[in-house]
Design a protein around this motif. Structure first.
Motif, PDB file in Angstrom:
ATOM      1  N   HIS A 147      22.394  14.544  67.218  1.00 31.72           N
ATOM      2  CA  HIS A 147      21.861  13.419  66.448  1.00 31.72           C
ATOM      3  C   HIS A 147      22.250  12.125  67.146  1.00 31.72           C
ATOM      4  O   HIS A 147      23.425  11.799  67.243  1.00 31.72           O
ATOM      5  CB  HIS A 147      22.430  13.461  65.028  1.00 31.72           C
ATOM      6  CG  HIS A 147      21.859  12.428  64.118  1.00 31.72           C
ATOM      7  ND1 HIS A 147      22.634  11.626  63.357  1.00 31.72           N
ATOM      8  CD2 HIS A 147      20.590  12.081  63.885  1.00 31.72           C
ATOM      9  CE1 HIS A 147      21.858  10.813  62.659  1.00 31.72           C
ATOM     10  NE2 HIS A 147      20.615  11.068  62.966  1.00 31.72           N
ATOM     11  N   GLY A 148      21.258  11.435  67.695  1.00 26.29           N
ATOM     12  CA  GLY A 148      21.534  10.131  68.282  1.00 26.29           C
ATOM     13  C   GLY A 148      22.026  10.134  69.713  1.00 26.29           C
ATOM     14  O   GLY A 148      22.751   9.240  70.107  1.00 26.29           O
ATOM     15  N   VAL A 209      29.685  14.532  73.231  1.00 32.99           N
ATOM     16  CA  VAL A 209      29.907  13.914  71.933  1.00 32.99           C
ATOM     17  C   VAL A 209      28.602  13.260  71.494  1.00 32.99           C
ATOM     18  O   VAL A 209      27.879  12.711  72.325  1.00 32.99           O
ATOM     19  CB  VAL A 209      31.014  12.845  72.068  1.00 32.99           C
ATOM     20  CG1 VAL A 209      31.251  12.147  70.761  1.00 32.99           C
ATOM     21  CG2 VAL A 209      32.290  13.469  72.559  1.00 32.99           C
ATOM     22  N   GLN A 210      28.282  13.324  70.209  1.00 27.63           N
ATOM     23  CA  GLN A 210      27.066  12.658  69.744  1.00 27.63           C
ATOM     24  C   GLN A 210      27.407  11.329  69.074  1.00 27.63           C
ATOM     25  O   GLN A 210      28.524  11.139  68.603  1.00 27.63           O
ATOM     26  CB  GLN A 210      26.272  13.564  68.798  1.00 27.63           C
ATOM     27  CG  GLN A 210      26.967  13.795  67.471  1.00 27.63           C
ATOM     28  CD  GLN A 210      26.142  14.625  66.510  1.00 27.63           C
ATOM     29  OE1 GLN A 210      25.121  15.178  66.872  1.00 27.63           O
ATOM     30  NE2 GLN A 210      26.591  14.696  65.280  1.00 27.63           N
ATOM     31  N   ALA A 211      26.418  10.442  69.011  1.00 31.30           N
ATOM     32  CA  ALA A 211      26.639   9.084  68.496  1.00 31.30           C
ATOM     33  C   ALA A 211      26.517   9.048  66.985  1.00 31.30           C
ATOM     34  O   ALA A 211      25.925   8.140  66.425  1.00 31.30           O
ATOM     35  CB  ALA A 211      25.632   8.123  69.121  1.00 31.30           C
ATOM     36  N   SER A 212      27.038  10.043  66.318  1.00 33.82           N
ATOM     37  CA  SER A 212      26.866  10.121  64.884  1.00 33.82           C
ATOM     38  C   SER A 212      27.871  11.099  64.333  1.00 33.82           C
ATOM     39  O   SER A 212      28.390  11.943  65.048  1.00 33.82           O
ATOM     40  CB  SER A 212      25.448  10.601  64.591  1.00 33.82           C
ATOM     41  OG  SER A 212      25.322  10.932  63.237  1.00 33.82           O
TER      42      SER A 212
ATOM     43  N   ALA B  78      30.726   5.076  67.079  1.00 36.36           N
ATOM     44  CA  ALA B  78      29.298   5.214  66.782  1.00 36.36           C
ATOM     45  C   ALA B  78      29.195   5.544  65.305  1.00 36.36           C
ATOM     46  O   ALA B  78      30.147   6.044  64.705  1.00 36.36           O
ATOM     47  CB  ALA B  78      28.666   6.318  67.604  1.00 36.36           C
ATOM     48  N   ARG B  80      26.216   7.126  62.556  1.00 33.22           N
ATOM     49  CA  ARG B  80      24.889   7.610  62.151  1.00 33.22           C
ATOM     50  C   ARG B  80      23.789   7.288  63.141  1.00 33.22           C
ATOM     51  O   ARG B  80      22.665   6.954  62.763  1.00 33.22           O
ATOM     52  CB  ARG B  80      24.489   7.012  60.806  1.00 33.22           C
ATOM     53  CG  ARG B  80      25.318   7.530  59.672  1.00 33.22           C
ATOM     54  CD  ARG B  80      25.221   6.602  58.500  1.00 33.22           C
ATOM     55  NE  ARG B  80      25.963   7.165  57.383  1.00 33.22           N
ATOM     56  CZ  ARG B  80      25.406   7.927  56.451  1.00 33.22           C
ATOM     57  NH1 ARG B  80      24.144   8.206  56.489  1.00 33.22           N
ATOM     58  NH2 ARG B  80      26.140   8.406  55.470  1.00 33.22           N
ATOM     59  N   ALA B  81      24.129   7.331  64.408  1.00 29.69           N
ATOM     60  CA  ALA B  81      23.153   7.094  65.475  1.00 29.69           C
ATOM     61  C   ALA B  81      22.446   5.745  65.343  1.00 29.69           C
ATOM     62  O   ALA B  81      21.297   5.587  65.740  1.00 29.69           O
ATOM     63  CB  ALA B  81      22.133   8.228  65.543  1.00 29.69           C
TER      64      ALA B  81
END
Lengths: 216, 216
Positions: A147-148, A209-212, B78, B80-81
């Protein structure tokens, strides 16, 4: 290398005869050429033990086999897609985050308790990975969803990386992970900073790593 | 005596990397996704510093829960994107919706101001957050924010749901355009606007929050 990112949210895969691609069921967007899609009713790889493991763990992200010759485009739910190239090493990733991967990669289900006993189990619960996670080993490409967008962070000896469990996507290389807690009295009285649990990754490799902080 | 300056850097538009050398930054609670080096997280309460801030917080319900991050290394934030924009302040004041502020340098002062009816129309309550001083801050928006310039003689009207932040010497007033059509349920969906006059910059997002005015 069959995968190519054509936009931030879509990948293109080349399928040639004799070369299979596995993908999450329903993730095909379009295709050209003669391509067939067969659902994997039995977990195709990893033997009976890992099949049982998958049933028990609910780590049964339904997969399909893509065969034939042509091009296939994959995407799912508007999530960002990142292609990770493996060169003989192992990628650990949650099954829901797998969009598609090379058929030559060896897929397995890993019991988290096997990597650190009870702590591994606790870690699985905290990260929402459950008791089992998926590993892919070999040489080839893997398309991972997040996500993101995905940020790769290098892990080098003597410089461990701490990751928010909810933002963790995948990791590869010779990386050990453990759950570290920074629980203080503030968390007990509900005044925590929201960063009480962290995954500590040490060794040598890369963590994605995701931005969310949202699960897929 | 040299001053410690935190380095702010965007990674891919949705992740903020802050390099710390013993100094502090304030960030939205729980927005850390990863870090390397040593970091300590401590919850602060929004609304400003000191006793006055505490009283304002209680009265206003401007619940910006902030954590203070201190350490050495790189910390990644970050949420929630959301898309991020960096703002550099040189002694001026930034007015921002608390839900749109991700991170600010520790040297910046944060406070709460009364916005009246305008605040209620934005769906964010009657109070907004102010950031003053010299340093950098990171704003979040749903979609990449656009910066619009306001000069004397050319006022700007903004949809309350799309407003993110503003800097400079701007006066603002809420304008209502409720006519007989609105009462008949034939409104254009643009019943309220915020009008900015003066000299400054307004940050607008390409998306609209759910607001009171958005339904009429």
């Amino acid at each position: 290398m069959p995968f190519r990112e054509i936009s931030a949210k879509m990948v293109q895969a080349e399928v040639t005869p004799g070369q299979r691609v596995f993908s999450q069921r329903g993730a095909m967007i379009a295709y050209k050429g003669e391509v067939s899609f067969t659902p994997n009713t039995r977990s195709g790889q990893g033997g009976v033990l890992s099949m049982i493991g998958r049933r028990v763990a609910n780590e049964a992200a339904p997969l399909m086999t893509v065969e034939g010759s042509g091009q296939v485009w994959f995407g799912h739910g508007g999530h960002h897609v990142q292609v990770v190239e493996l060169a003989g090493d192992t990628l650990y990733v949650e099954a829901d985050r797998l969009l598609a991967f090379d058929g030559t990669l060896e897929q397995d289900t890993v019991f988290l308790g096997a990597q650190g006993g009870v702590r591994g189990v606790v870690r699985g619960q905290v990260t929402g990975q459950g008791l089992f996670t998926t590993s892919l080993r070999g040489t080839g490409g893997v398309a991972v969803m997040a996500h993101g967008g995905v940020l790769p962070l290098p892990v080098t000896p003597g410089r461990p990386v701490h990751v928010d469990p909810q933002a963790y996507v995948a990791h590869h290389g010779d990386v050990r992970n453990k759950l570290s807690t920074a629980l203080g009295w503030r968390d007990m009285v509900g005044r925590g900073s929201g960063e009480a649990f962290q995954l500590e990754l040490s060794g040598e490799g890369t963590v994605y790593v995701q931005a969310s902080e949202e699960k897929l | 005596m040299f001053t410690l300056v935190a380095q702010f850097q965007l990674r891919g538009g949705k992740v903020l990397a802050v390099t710390l050398t013993g100094d502090t930054v304030k960030a939205k609670n729980g927005s850390m996704v990863a870090y390397d080096g040593r970091m300590a997280f401590k919850k602060l309460s929004g609304g400003g510093d000191g006793l006055r801030g505490m009283v304002t917080r209680r009265l206003t319900g401007e619940q910006m829960t902030v954590m203070e991050v201190k350490g050495e290394g790189t910390c990644y934030f970050a949420d929630r994107a959301s898309d991020l924009s960096l703002v550099r302040l040189d002694g001026e004041t930034l007015h921002v919706e608390s839900s749109n502020l991700l991170c600010a340098e520790g040297t910046l002062r944060t406070g709460t101001t009364f916005t009246g009816l305008r605040g209620a129309s934005q769906g964010n309550g009657l109070f907004t957050t102010t950031v003053e001083g010299s340093g950098r801050a990171a704003l979040m928006s749903d979609g990449q924010a656009v910066i619009l310039r306001v000069t004397p003689g050319t006022p700007l009207q903004v949809d309350p749901g799309a407003y993110v932040a503003h800097t400079g010497g701007l006066r603002q007033e809420l304008r209502g355009g409720v006519g007989f059509r609105t009462l008949l349920g034939e409104g254009s969906g643009e019943a309220f606007q915020i009008r900015f006059e003066g000299d400054g910059l307004v940050y607008v997002q390409p998306s609209e929050r759910n607001t009171l005015g958005g339904d009429v």
